[in-house]
Scaffold this active site. Structure first.
Site, PDB file in Angstrom:
ATOM      1  N   GLU A   1      71.350  29.262  18.695  1.00  0.00           N
ATOM      2  CA  GLU A   1      70.877  28.533  19.867  1.00  0.00           C
ATOM      3  C   GLU A   1      71.986  27.725  20.539  1.00  0.00           C
ATOM      4  OE1 GLU A   1      67.263  26.438  18.928  1.00  0.00           O
ATOM      5  OE2 GLU A   1      66.188  28.312  18.573  1.00  0.00           O
TER       6      GLU A   1
ATOM      7  N   ASP B   1      63.810  19.706  13.908  1.00  0.00           N
ATOM      8  CA  ASP B   1      62.910  20.781  13.486  1.00  0.00           C
ATOM      9  C   ASP B   1      63.439  21.325  12.164  1.00  0.00           C
ATOM     10  OD1 ASP B   1      61.294  22.904  12.994  1.00  0.00           O
ATOM     11  OD2 ASP B   1      61.883  24.085  14.752  1.00  0.00           O
TER      12      ASP B   1
ATOM     13  N   GLN C   1      66.713  23.407  10.128  1.00  0.00           N
ATOM     14  CA  GLN C   1      67.073  24.347  11.192  1.00  0.00           C
ATOM     15  C   GLN C   1      67.659  23.718  12.459  1.00  0.00           C
ATOM     16  OE1 GLN C   1      64.371  27.884  11.941  1.00  0.00           O
ATOM     17  NE2 GLN C   1      63.930  26.716  13.780  1.00  0.00           N
ATOM     18  N   GLU C   2      67.071  22.601  12.938  1.00  0.00           N
ATOM     19  CA  GLU C   2      67.484  22.107  14.259  1.00  0.00           C
ATOM     20  C   GLU C   2      67.622  20.586  14.295  1.00  0.00           C
ATOM     21  OE1 GLU C   2      64.736  23.696  17.195  1.00  0.00           O
ATOM     22  OE2 GLU C   2      64.710  25.619  16.158  1.00  0.00           O
TER      23      GLU C   2
ATOM     24  N   SER D   1      62.546  32.580  13.067  1.00  0.00           N
ATOM     25  CA  SER D   1      61.843  31.826  12.025  1.00  0.00           C
ATOM     26  C   SER D   1      60.404  31.685  12.491  1.00  0.00           C
ATOM     27  CB  SER D   1      62.540  30.491  11.742  1.00  0.00           C
ATOM     28  OG  SER D   1      62.040  29.432  12.474  1.00  0.00           O
TER      29      SER D   1
ATOM     30  N   HIS E   1      68.978  30.148  11.705  1.00  0.00           N
ATOM     31  CA  HIS E   1      69.750  30.336  12.942  1.00  0.00           C
ATOM     32  C   HIS E   1      71.260  30.238  12.759  1.00  0.00           C
ATOM     33  CE1 HIS E   1      65.930  28.910  15.253  1.00  0.00           C
ATOM     34  NE2 HIS E   1      65.830  30.135  14.799  1.00  0.00           N
TER      35      HIS E   1
ATOM     36  N   LYS F   1      62.317  22.262  24.687  1.00  0.00           N
ATOM     37  CA  LYS F   1      63.549  22.545  23.954  1.00  0.00           C
ATOM     38  C   LYS F   1      63.997  23.945  24.303  1.00  0.00           C
ATOM     39  CE  LYS F   1      61.901  24.278  19.446  1.00  0.00           C
ATOM     40  NZ  LYS F   1      62.119  24.212  17.985  1.00  0.00           N
TER      41      LYS F   1
ATOM     42  N   ASP G   1      54.544  23.873  14.887  1.00  0.00           N
ATOM     43  CA  ASP G   1      55.027  25.126  15.491  1.00  0.00           C
ATOM     44  C   ASP G   1      54.447  26.298  14.701  1.00  0.00           C
ATOM     45  OD1 ASP G   1      56.456  27.321  16.385  1.00  0.00           O
ATOM     46  OD2 ASP G   1      58.406  26.631  15.684  1.00  0.00           O
TER      47      ASP G   1
ATOM     48  N   LYS H   1      54.989  28.154  22.723  1.00  0.00           N
ATOM     49  CA  LYS H   1      55.858  29.322  22.901  1.00  0.00           C
ATOM     50  C   LYS H   1      54.999  30.464  23.432  1.00  0.00           C
ATOM     51  CE  LYS H   1      59.007  28.484  18.945  1.00  0.00           C
ATOM     52  NZ  LYS H   1      59.139  28.672  17.468  1.00  0.00           N
TER      53      LYS H   1
ATOM     54  N   HIS I   1      61.667  27.627  24.098  1.00  0.00           N
ATOM     55  CA  HIS I   1      62.303  28.955  24.120  1.00  0.00           C
ATOM     56  C   HIS I   1      62.145  29.580  22.732  1.00  0.00           C
ATOM     57  CE1 HIS I   1      66.221  27.511  22.040  1.00  0.00           C
ATOM     58  NE2 HIS I   1      65.161  26.925  21.565  1.00  0.00           N
ATOM     59  N   ARG I   2      62.788  30.725  22.479  1.00  0.00           N
ATOM     60  CA  ARG I   2      62.919  31.281  21.138  1.00  0.00           C
ATOM     61  C   ARG I   2      64.414  31.364  20.798  1.00  0.00           C
ATOM     62  NH1 ARG I   2      57.890  32.837  18.917  1.00  0.00           N
ATOM     63  NH2 ARG I   2      59.109  32.408  17.034  1.00  0.00           N
ATOM     64  N   SER I   3      64.714  31.576  19.518  1.00  0.00           N
ATOM     65  CA  SER I   3      66.134  31.649  19.151  1.00  0.00           C
ATOM     66  C   SER I   3      66.805  32.889  19.739  1.00  0.00           C
ATOM     67  CB  SER I   3      66.303  31.591  17.635  1.00  0.00           C
ATOM     68  OG  SER I   3      65.546  32.604  17.011  1.00  0.00           O
TER      69      SER I   3
ATOM     70  N   GLU J   1      59.363  18.219  14.030  1.00  0.00           N
ATOM     71  CA  GLU J   1      58.613  19.474  14.148  1.00  0.00           C
ATOM     72  C   GLU J   1      58.671  20.230  12.822  1.00  0.00           C
ATOM     73  OE1 GLU J   1      60.141  21.925  17.337  1.00  0.00           O
ATOM     74  OE2 GLU J   1      59.570  23.752  16.285  1.00  0.00           O
TER      75      GLU J   1
HETATM   76  P1  PGA Z   1      62.488  30.999  16.329  1.00  0.00           P
HETATM   77  O1  PGA Z   1      62.516  29.486  15.859  1.00  0.00           O
HETATM   78  O2  PGA Z   1      62.536  31.104  17.792  1.00  0.00           O
HETATM   79  O3  PGA Z   1      63.694  31.593  15.627  1.00  0.00           O
HETATM   80  O4  PGA Z   1      61.222  31.570  15.728  1.00  0.00           O
HETATM   81  C1  PGA Z   1      62.436  28.410  16.704  1.00  0.00           C
HETATM   82  C2  PGA Z   1      61.643  27.302  16.068  1.00  0.00           C
HETATM   83  O5  PGA Z   1      61.352  27.325  14.844  1.00  0.00           O
HETATM   84  O6  PGA Z   1      61.253  26.386  16.780  1.00  0.00           O
HETATM   85 ZN    ZN Z   2      60.093  25.312  15.103  1.00  0.00          ZN
END
Ligand code: PGA
Ligand code: ZN
Length: 422
Positions: free
Chosen positions: A203, A240, A161-162, A40, A153, A384, A308, A333, A361-363, A281
């Site tokens: 994740e 997030d 998403q999170e 994402s 994810h 995270k 982000d 990131k 991190h990344r997904s 986020e």
């Molecule tokens: P991504 O997403 O690593 O899949 O881009 C993580 C986030 O949105 O924080």
């Molecule tokens: Zn994010």
């Protein structure tokens, strides 16, 4: 110390898709780095170079990025003295010659940049976090465990998403990690008692068949309670939504609802009264800059507002956001911007302007734990790395345990004060 070898190859990431692994050899040491991959992503991220050859890995091969390391970059560096990190990254940026690192690929460049940082620590005989951060690198970040996955994810209908557990009220990092694990398992039991699946998303967080974000928040509250921790004292919640993912025609559309930015801000304000949320986020979309300012004005004194997708770890964008009052914190990131020097600069700019920081991190991940050391080096106070489960996620969390142990009495746990609005 001369660079005697530099090479890359294609390996698999945690989603089973190709990514770049770099190996950099000095006289007596060899350092390796492997590169994560987002799903994402922000529109202005540095470019992740993929082959596009549909006959291999559905077009997702990274042989072009591998060749960039083995060809152009190796020719420029092998046989030379290992330069300083700033000089090395300057050379990489110059060899690429584009603003988005699209020529060689940010995945090639960040792999070389990280491998070089690691090789320098090896020859110094210094831990990586200390090599990068010096004597001040003693702050252990609050881990934010993503225990319910939705959005891009997970295949469920949850648009946000999170949903993360932030054990900011524990006294040490090790105690925070323990709390994260215990609540994660309590959450599995809560899900099972409700007949919901505990299968996981990208994740490592659970991806139950729920739809509305408050269902996820309620599940977290139940799990915290069941595990015996105190919500809002030991453990807080970070979210997030990754709202760019459900922003259509100027509206936020999720779970059968449709809102504008002001209504989203009012909704988050109501949640702050009901849940111990300390960080939001990407609560709004990256293109809705006016909405971000409104959200920050409305809630920025009470809660952390993290950018982000909207900042993509870019020092220039962060500097502008500080001036304009867009958010009060930034997600960092390394592969969004592409070099160790630039991500360090992003942290410097954020700190100087009073923004708080969360390392990320990344997904799509590998077992490379670089971001754990980097979080300590840059004193971000927050990290995270997904759920407290799955090898590629716990690689980072376990590395932080080692760092805390190694620092001994010098280690400090960042705690609640690391978050904006605390
Ligand atoms: P991504 O997403 O690593 O899949 O881009 C993580 C986030 O949105 O924080
Ligand atoms: Zn994010």
């Amino acid at each position: 110390m001369k660079i005697v070898s530099l090479s890359a190859s294609e390996i698999l990431d945690s989603r089973g898709l190709p990514t770049v692994e770099v190996s950099l050899g000095l006289d007596r040491v060899t350092a390796r780095a492997s590169v994560p991959s987002g799903k994402s992503t922000g529109k202005a991220e540095a470019l992740e170079l993929r082959d596009g050859d549909k006959k291999r890995y559905g077009g997702k091969g990274v042989l072009k990025a591998v060749e960039a390391v083995n060809g152009t970059i190796a020719r420029a560096l092998v046989g030379k003295e290992l330069p300083s990190q700033a000089e090395l990254d300057r050379i990489l940026i110059e060899l690429d010659g584009t603003p988005t690192k699209s020529h060689l690929g940010a995945n090639a460049i960040v792999g070389v940049s990280i491998a070089a940082a690691r090789s320098r620590a090896l020859i110094e005989g210094t831990p990586l976090y200390a090599s990068l951060g010096g004597a001040e690198a003693t702050l252990l970040p609050v881990p934010c465990f993503n225990v319910i996955n939705g959005g891009a994810h997970a295949p469920n209908d949850l648009d946000f998403q999170e949903f993360m557990l932030a054990p900011a009220g524990r006294r040490t990092y090790a105690e925070a990690l323990r709390a994260g694990s215990e609540v994660y398992h309590a959450l599995a039991a809560v899900l099972s008692s409700k007949g919901l699946s505990s299968a996981v998303g990208d994740e490592g967080g659970f991806a139950p068949a729920i739809k509305h974000p408050t269902e996820a928040l309620d599940l977290l509250m139940r799990a915290i309670e069941r595990s015996g921790y105190r919500a809002g004292e030991d453990i807080f919640i970070a979210i997030d939504p990754a709202a760019s993912g459900f922003f259509t025609d100027g509206r936020y559309v999720f779970a059968g609802e449709s809102h504008d930015a002001a209504e989203m801000s009012a909704m988050y304000a109501a949640w702050l009264r009901e849940y111990p949320i300390l960080s939001i986020e990407d609560g709004l979309a990256e293109d809705d800059v006016a909405g971000w300012r409104l959200l920050t004005r409305d809630l920025g004194k009470r809660v952390q507002i993290v950018g982000d997708d909207i900042f993509v770890s870019n020092p220039g964008k962060i500097a502008a956001a500080i001036k304009e009052g867009t958010a009060n914190a930034v997600l960092l990131k390394p592969n969004q911007i592409g070099t160790v020097t630039e991500i360090s600069e992003a942290a410097r700019v954020a700190r100087a302007g009073g923004f708080r920081m969360m390392m990320s991190h990344r997904s799509g991940e590998t077992d490379d734990s670089f971001v754990a050391d980097l979080a300590v080096a840059l004193r971000t106070g927050q990290i995270k790395s997904g759920a407290p489960a799955r090898g590629e996620r716990v690689a980072k969390y376990n590395q932080l345990l080692r760092i805390e142990r190694e620092l001994g009495t010098r280690a400090r746990y960042a705690g609640r004060g690391a978050f904006a609005g605390a």
